[in-house]
Design an enzyme around this catalytic site. Structure first.
Site, mmCIF file in Angstrom:
data_model
loop_
_atom_site.group_PDB
_atom_site.id
_atom_site.type_symbol
_atom_site.label_atom_id
_atom_site.label_comp_id
_atom_site.label_asym_id
_atom_site.label_seq_id
_atom_site.Cartn_x
_atom_site.Cartn_y
_atom_site.Cartn_z
ATOM 1 N N LEU A 39 0.792 -1.162 0.037
ATOM 2 C CA LEU A 39 -0.055 0.012 -0.200
ATOM 3 C C LEU A 39 0.954 1.355 0.035
ATOM 4 C CD1 LEU A 39 -2.693 -1.279 2.319
ATOM 5 C CD2 LEU A 39 -2.930 -1.213 0.294
ATOM 6 N N GLY A 40 2.166 1.091 0.282
ATOM 7 C CA GLY A 40 2.822 2.306 0.428
ATOM 8 C C GLY A 40 4.215 2.079 1.076
ATOM 9 N N ARG A 41 5.404 2.834 0.518
ATOM 10 C CA ARG A 41 6.472 2.582 1.024
ATOM 11 C C ARG A 41 7.345 4.022 1.141
ATOM 12 N NH1 ARG A 41 10.336 -1.399 0.901
ATOM 13 N NH2 ARG A 41 9.066 -2.890 0.070
ATOM 14 N N GLY A 42 8.232 4.035 2.152
ATOM 15 C CA GLY A 42 8.806 5.180 2.444
ATOM 16 C C GLY A 42 10.520 4.738 2.963
ATOM 17 N N PHE A 44 11.614 4.775 6.079
ATOM 18 C CA PHE A 44 11.735 4.088 7.357
ATOM 19 C C PHE A 44 10.470 3.305 7.512
ATOM 20 C CE2 PHE A 44 14.133 8.202 7.733
ATOM 21 C CZ PHE A 44 15.191 7.691 7.587
ATOM 22 N N VAL A 46 7.000 0.730 5.657
ATOM 23 C CA VAL A 46 6.254 0.213 4.653
ATOM 24 C C VAL A 46 4.893 -0.221 4.946
ATOM 25 C CG1 VAL A 46 7.437 -2.186 4.930
ATOM 26 C CG2 VAL A 46 6.410 -1.580 2.574
ATOM 27 N N VAL A 47 3.955 -0.174 4.250
ATOM 28 C CA VAL A 47 2.440 -0.439 4.669
ATOM 29 C C VAL A 47 1.955 -1.739 3.606
ATOM 30 C CG1 VAL A 47 0.292 0.069 4.824
ATOM 31 C CG2 VAL A 47 1.974 1.636 5.711
ATOM 32 N N LYS A 62 1.428 -1.620 9.269
ATOM 33 C CA LYS A 62 2.456 -0.646 9.033
ATOM 34 C C LYS A 62 3.919 -1.043 9.714
ATOM 35 C CE LYS A 62 3.122 4.537 9.586
ATOM 36 N NZ LYS A 62 2.388 5.690 9.874
ATOM 37 N N ASP A 158 0.753 17.287 9.132
ATOM 38 C CA ASP A 158 1.015 16.804 7.585
ATOM 39 C C ASP A 158 -0.318 16.271 6.975
ATOM 40 O OD1 ASP A 158 2.858 16.136 5.832
ATOM 41 O OD2 ASP A 158 2.828 14.080 6.437
#
Length: 372
Positions: A39-42, A44, A46-47, A62, A158
């Site tokens: 679903l998402g990655r950064g 630090f 990941v989801v 998460k 944010d």
């Protein structure tokens, strides 16, 4: 004024209460099955979508790294958990189900919001598919969530379309506020000043290094309303320097061409929030009484079928555009450029429904002041 380095060990405004939810040390994989859906990655975190082995229920897992750039950041993660616990009775905030911990990560098991980011609704392809009444309902729900947070002295810091999820896309569901990694607790004893956030969503007081207040979130709600109604981002420039200049000078396009399909009440609502002086911005509570939002309540009372049919007309176009969200930009302006740099090249097809990475370059090397 003393200055100190911005690192995980000395961040001001973090909740220090011990989480009430038990942090389980058992193996996460014994209880959940990870699907192939990322679903998402950064940088630090990941989801990933996961499914409970005992119930078959879908969740979002998460995975948060406890060490970042050689620093122990467990306190930041515990703060995020504490904020989610504080807001557990608010239906506008994503629900925290369970927490697991291993040697390198803390894993938050979150409610799964199947509708994805409201960022998808900002895309030009959906300009005629989302009515102003739909936008009013979403903005009102965002305000309800933010009002709850502000009543508890929490600022999100944010808020952006990528951090507002939908419970479903068809019919158009309810919003869920996510990603409290940058949130802070504010109080009367201290002034919080930090440089943080995503460039095109930064408020003027952040750029000026002025005190952070609840008004900072209100600026972001103005931006979100602008993007949902005009399908453009109000301040983004060719580079960060131009973006910061647009923000500091509040250069906003309210031209007839841009606002041709936007009501005057909606324009007034946005203009009341996108003002440089934070003290002149209305609070979330005041915004909830704005004529623009009250108008929707009145119309929905007598014509509820209009809202329902409006959402239903989105089905085909929303579904066909949903997969474009991670690759499209809003006229080349709505994309989160800093976040895109953190997505691996081989993950270009990954939907970025969650954003949780540090949006400014090297934020832990920036400066933070706590004036008491």
């Amino acid at each position: 004024m003393s200055r100190r380095r911005f690192d995980c060990r000395s961040i001001s405004g973090l909740l220090t209460t011990t989480p009430q939810i038990p942090i389980k040390m058992e193996n996460f994989n014994n209880f959940y099955i990870l699907t192939s859906k990322e679903l998402g990655r950064g940088k630090f975190a990941v989801v990933r979508q996961c499914i409970s082995k005992s119930t078959g229920q879908e969740y979002a897992a998460k995975f948060l790294k406890k060490r970042r750039r050689g620093q122990d950041c467990r306190a930041e993660i515990l703060h995020e958990i504490a904020v989610l616990e504080l807001a557990k009775s608010c239906p506008r905030v994503i629900n925290l189900h369970e927490v697991y911990e291993n040697t390198s990560e803390i894993i938050l098991i979150l409610e799964y919001a199947a509708g994805g980011e409201i960022f998808s609704l900002c895309l030009p392809e959906l300009a005629e598919m989302v009515s102003e009444n739909d936008v009013i309902r979403l903005i009102k729900q965002i305000l309800e969530g933010v009002y709850y947070l502000h009543q508890n002295n929490i600022v999100h810091l944010d808020l952006k379309p990528q951090n507002i999820l939908l419970s479903s896309i068809y019919p158009l569901g309810d919003i869920k506020i996510v990603d409290f990694g940058m949130s802070r607790k504010i109080g009367h004893a201290c002034e919080l000043r930090e440089i943080m956030g995503t460039p095109e969503y930064l408020a003027p007081e952040i750029l000026n290094y002025d005190p952070i207040t609840t008004a900072t979130d209100m600026w972001n709600i103005g931006i979100i309303a602008y993007m949902l109604l005009t399908h453009t981002s109000p301040f983004v420039g060719e580079d960060n320097q131009e973006t910061y200049l647009n923000i500091s000078q509040v250069n906003v396009d309210y031209s007839e061409e841009t606002f041709s399909s936007v009501s005057q009440l909606a324009t007034d609502f946005i203009q009341s929030l996108l003002v440089k002086n934070p003290e002149k911005r209305p609070t979330a509570e005041i915004c909830l009484s704005h004529s623009w939002l009250q108008q929707w309540d009145f119309e929905n009372l007598f014509h509820p079928e209009e809202t329902s049919s409006s959402s239903q007309t989105q089905d085909h176009s929303v579904r066909s555009s949903e997969d474009k969200t991670s690759k499209s930009s809003c006229n080349g302006t709505c994309g989160d450029r800093e976040d895109k740099e953190n997505i691996p090249e081989d993950s270009s097809m990954v939907s970025k429904r969650f954003r949780f990475d540090d949006s400014l370059p090297n934020p832990h090397e920036l400066v933070s002041d706590l004036l008491c």
